[in-house]
Scaffold this active site. Structure first.
Site, short mmCIF file in Angstrom:
data_model
loop_
_atom_site.label_atom_id
_atom_site.label_comp_id
_atom_site.label_asym_id
_atom_site.label_seq_id
_atom_site.Cartn_x
_atom_site.Cartn_y
_atom_site.Cartn_z
N ASP A 181 1.06 2.66 1.43
CA ASP A 181 1.03 4.08 1.79
C ASP A 181 0.47 4.32 3.20
O ASP A 181 -0.26 3.50 3.75
CB ASP A 181 0.21 4.88 0.78
CG ASP A 181 -1.22 4.34 0.61
OD1 ASP A 181 -1.40 3.11 0.62
OD2 ASP A 181 -2.16 5.14 0.46
N GLU A 199 -3.13 3.49 -1.99
CA GLU A 199 -4.45 2.88 -1.81
C GLU A 199 -5.42 3.89 -1.22
O GLU A 199 -6.62 3.87 -1.53
CB GLU A 199 -4.35 1.66 -0.89
CG GLU A 199 -5.64 0.84 -0.81
CD GLU A 199 -6.67 1.39 0.17
OE1 GLU A 199 -7.89 1.25 -0.08
OE2 GLU A 199 -6.26 1.98 1.20
#
Length: 424
Positions: free
Chosen positions: A98, A164
């Site tokens: 991400d 994350e």
């Protein structure tokens, strides 16, 4: 026994030397692909739980290598399973995928110009923490290992993890959700490895630490209840702003006077305080939010207990009431010492002993820690700063920059750690 030990050492050295020679061409061939993948992902970043195109790119690549692929794990995660030529243990390799709500501010030819809505605002999107490099590195490792799977004694599980940096409000996500959905099972993982690029560590360098390397992160909310009154007559009310100030001051004594900081570092930070509406009104309530960072489980328990005791006691002393709610964000990123000792020779062989450096723990946090709660894990830092650079930009900033020349060492290190762990 001594003869057996010498034989084992000889076989290990022979194995390492032979497979390193076999893989040298594979590394040469893969480097340009890894750089190309990284730049494409950097130019097309996606926020947590929304990494649709990134996941599609990963899955397509893994399938092209003949790797068994599972998609939609923890919303947008991808898991690949590569079975070696012989049965054996299972090692997992993790990359987070991400990006962040940050507007990029450099002049790279592959600079991100993506925008999206986040928390009700229009924001830029940028891989400002290097997750684009993690994805590209693990895609490269997957290709090298898939083309040499007959050398593998066991199974490699490739874990491409979303969110994350945290899922959107009201959603689950990240490593914790992956664990809940069984990513460390079927087949059960025996060990897991992960890396993080670092913009302030020179290219060619690896940094590591056994034990706690990154902190557990917790968030807290403190609600203070007082009694509203006119600002000119404070004696007729109970001031929640004054109580909040005393609480903030008191919390810091838990760190400075109660925590054994020669053991590990710890932090309590109040990041926001909200109270009041007008200059001449003492408000009825106040609210504070903040974070706790710890690197030792006993210290974590002590700090949590003392915060709750102190908050209510201080408020009561000034005639008010207060509550403290503490929520888990990540666990301590804990490198199993025996696993570190086992894999250190591999890292030193690949990077050169002088380039593998012991570091101190940091108070940043990583949800890789949730995988380490399920199996022994080893998480380390990979250099991404151009050698000789005098100005490097921190992670999570608009000017964050990574040198592509550092990526191949990441591919080599994860590849050889996997092979050595499984085959030795």
């Amino acid at each position: 026994m001594k003869r057996l030990l010498l034989s084992t050492i000889f076989l290990t050295i022979s194995w390492s030397a032979s497979h390193a020679q076999d893989l040298s061409k594979a590394y040469t061939d893969i480097e340009s692909k890894v750089v190309e993948w990284r730049r494409d992902i950097h130019q097309n970043p996606e926020l947590g739980n929304r990494e649709f195109k990134t996941a599609e790119k990963i899955a397509k690549h893994l399938k092209s290598l003949g790797i068994e692929v599972q998609t939609g794990v923890a919303h947008t995660g991808v898991v690949g399973l590569l079975k070696g030529g012989q049965p054996g243990k299972v090692v997992a390799l993790r990359a987070d995928i991400d990006a962040l709500p940050v507007t990029e501010r450099n002049d790279l030819p592959f600079k991100s110009t993506v925008t999206t809505e986040f928390a009700g605002e229009q924001v830029g999107v940028m891989h400002a923490c290097g997750h684009d490099t993690h994805v590209a590195i693990l895609m490269g490792v997957a290709e090298v290992l898939a083309k040499n799977k007959q050398q593998i004694k066991g199974t490699v599980k490739f874990v491409f993890q979303p969110a994350e940096e945290g899922p959107p409000p009201g959603e689950e996500g990240g490593a914790l959700l992956m664990v809940k959905e069984g990513v460390m099972e079927n087949p059960k993982v025996d060990a897991i490895f992960g890396l993080h690029i670092n913009s302030q560590t020179p290219v060619g360098t690896i940094r590591y630490k056994a034990g706690g390397i990154m902190a557990a992160a917790q968030s807290f909310t403190i609600k203070v209840k007082g009694k509203q009154s006119h600002g000119s007559q404070p004696w007729s009310g109970v001031d929640p702003i004054l109580i909040s100030a005393k609480i903030i001051d008191g919390l810091q004594t838990i760190i400075s006077r109660e925590s054994e900081l020669t053991n590990e570092a710890a932090v309590i930070t109040v990041g926001k305080i909200k109270s009041g509406i007008r200059f001449n009104i003492i408000p009825e309530s106040a609210e504070m939010i903040g974070t706790i960072r710890t690197l030792d489980y006993d210290m974590k328990d002590h700090i949590n207990r003392r915060m709750k005791e102190m908050v209510s006691t201080i408020a009561k002393a000034y005639g008010g009431e207060a509550t403290c709610e503490i929520r888990e964000a990540t666990e301590i990123t804990y490198n199993e010492p025996a696993l570190v000792e086992q894999m250190l020779p591999t890292m030193q062989r690949v990077a050169g002993a002088e380039n593998v450096q012991l570091q101190k723990a940091i108070t940043g946090a990583e949800d890789f820690s949730y995988f380490q709660k399920e199996a022994p894990g080893f998480f380390f830092f990979l250099g991404g700063m151009t050698p000789g650079n005098t100005e490097s930009f921190p992670h999570h900033t608009p000017d964050f920059l990574i040198d592509d020349s550092g990526l191949l060492l990441g591919v080599k290190t994860l590849t050889e750690m996997s092979l050595d762990y499984l085959n030795n």
